[in-house]
Design a protein around this motif. Sequence first.
Motif, PDB file in Angstrom:
ATOM      1  N   GLY A  27      29.210   3.404  53.290  1.00 29.94           N
ATOM      2  CA  GLY A  27      29.672   4.565  53.030  1.00 29.94           C
ATOM      3  C   GLY A  27      30.098   5.646  54.081  1.00 29.94           C
ATOM      4  N   TYR A  28      30.057   4.737  55.400  1.00 31.74           N
ATOM      5  CA  TYR A  28      30.621   5.624  56.508  1.00 31.74           C
ATOM      6  C   TYR A  28      32.025   6.526  55.992  1.00 31.74           C
ATOM      7  CZ  TYR A  28      32.140   6.925  61.120  1.00 31.74           C
ATOM      8  OH  TYR A  28      32.574   7.951  62.094  1.00 31.74           O
ATOM      9  N   ALA A  29      32.085   7.729  56.372  1.00 32.48           N
ATOM     10  CA  ALA A  29      32.977   8.436  56.117  1.00 32.48           C
ATOM     11  C   ALA A  29      33.568   9.291  57.071  1.00 32.48           C
ATOM     12  CB  ALA A  29      32.731   9.347  54.639  1.00 32.48           C
ATOM     13  N   GLY A  30      32.983   9.090  58.444  1.00 30.14           N
ATOM     14  CA  GLY A  30      33.639   9.863  59.706  1.00 30.14           C
ATOM     15  C   GLY A  30      34.624   9.253  60.081  1.00 30.14           C
ATOM     16  N   ASP A  31      34.813   9.528  61.522  1.00 31.28           N
ATOM     17  CA  ASP A  31      36.063   9.102  62.324  1.00 31.28           C
ATOM     18  C   ASP A  31      35.591   7.816  62.983  1.00 31.28           C
ATOM     19  OD1 ASP A  31      37.614  11.589  61.858  1.00 31.28           O
ATOM     20  OD2 ASP A  31      36.053  12.518  63.626  1.00 31.28           O
ATOM     21  N   TRP A  32      36.911   7.308  63.367  1.00 26.69           N
ATOM     22  CA  TRP A  32      37.192   6.039  64.060  1.00 26.69           C
ATOM     23  C   TRP A  32      37.798   6.443  65.367  1.00 26.69           C
ATOM     24  CZ3 TRP A  32      34.809   2.120  61.155  1.00 26.69           C
ATOM     25  CH2 TRP A  32      34.779   2.162  60.097  1.00 26.69           C
ATOM     26  N   SER A  33      37.141   6.164  66.619  1.00 29.39           N
ATOM     27  CA  SER A  33      37.829   6.477  67.803  1.00 29.39           C
ATOM     28  C   SER A  33      37.787   5.418  68.660  1.00 29.39           C
ATOM     29  CB  SER A  33      36.786   7.667  68.428  1.00 29.39           C
ATOM     30  OG  SER A  33      37.448   8.149  69.877  1.00 29.39           O
TER      31      SER A  33
END
Length: 303
Positions: free
Chosen positions: A248-254
């Motif tokens: 459920g990770y819904a953040g950024d991919w850097s």
Amino acid sequence: MTHRRSLQQAIAGFGMDTITLAGPLEAKLEAMAEAGFSQVMLKANDLVGHPQGWRAAVKAVHASGLRGTGFQVLRDFEGLSGHLHQYKVDIAKAMLEMCAVLGCKVLLACSSTSTHASTDPDHLARDLRKLAMLALPLGIRIAYEGLSWGRTVNEFTTSWDIVTRADCPNLGIGIDSFHILAAKTPLAAMDDLDASRIFLVQLSDFMWQETRTFEERMATARTFRVFPGEGVHTPQLVEMVLKLRDLGYAGDWSFEVFNDDYVQMPLPFVAERARRSALWLAEEVLRTAQPLPNQLRLRAVRG
């Protein structure tokens, strides 16, 4: 113009780190935007190293139109005592001020490598809780990342334990694929994580199967990471990305790519490699793993 908008939509959840590119800040920002990225992971040196001063650097970031993924990096904060602790508190306050002025919502803090730091997990948790409370009035979240050569915390499993001990709403963990691959941390351990407390995911790979010592691990991390899809751990990296998505990770991919070769290359050359990596992850890895009709298969980016 339509093509650029389409590209930006395709890789909306992905961003680059300024550490990957050579040259002045403005040139880095322009190269990222030209490649279709809409966000950038910034570091303190981007600001304080600017010829016109750190506030001029902030203006350049705002003028670029790129959103700040986060700000890095606070090192060796937790576990100290006395004058050393107070010194690091002062450093943290300055970092938080720069983070806030940039408009970044996440400050990355790496696990301590200091031999002067306590190994007591409750001491580490207490200090991180203090850091999070300093950040709270500024609307900043602290992403605590376990360096794979950290003294006490060197895997995400341990950083998660410290974060849960601290029990502060704006304190979570940062995930860095390099450290997971280098430490060979079992990906099954991610099942114990709370996705809402993962505040940042940084992605990279490297070109050999293992790092046998902490020294080799540090040298590889700081000089020869590559973009996802370019290294030798692609199956594990794909598994990690999909596991985080399924959690459920819904953040950024850097893209956290330190590479001595890339900083000798023209900016468009490197930014294009990053763009290809982002498109591969967005359209072939995340999209095909969970098909949905006529739309990009990326979760909404948390604001």
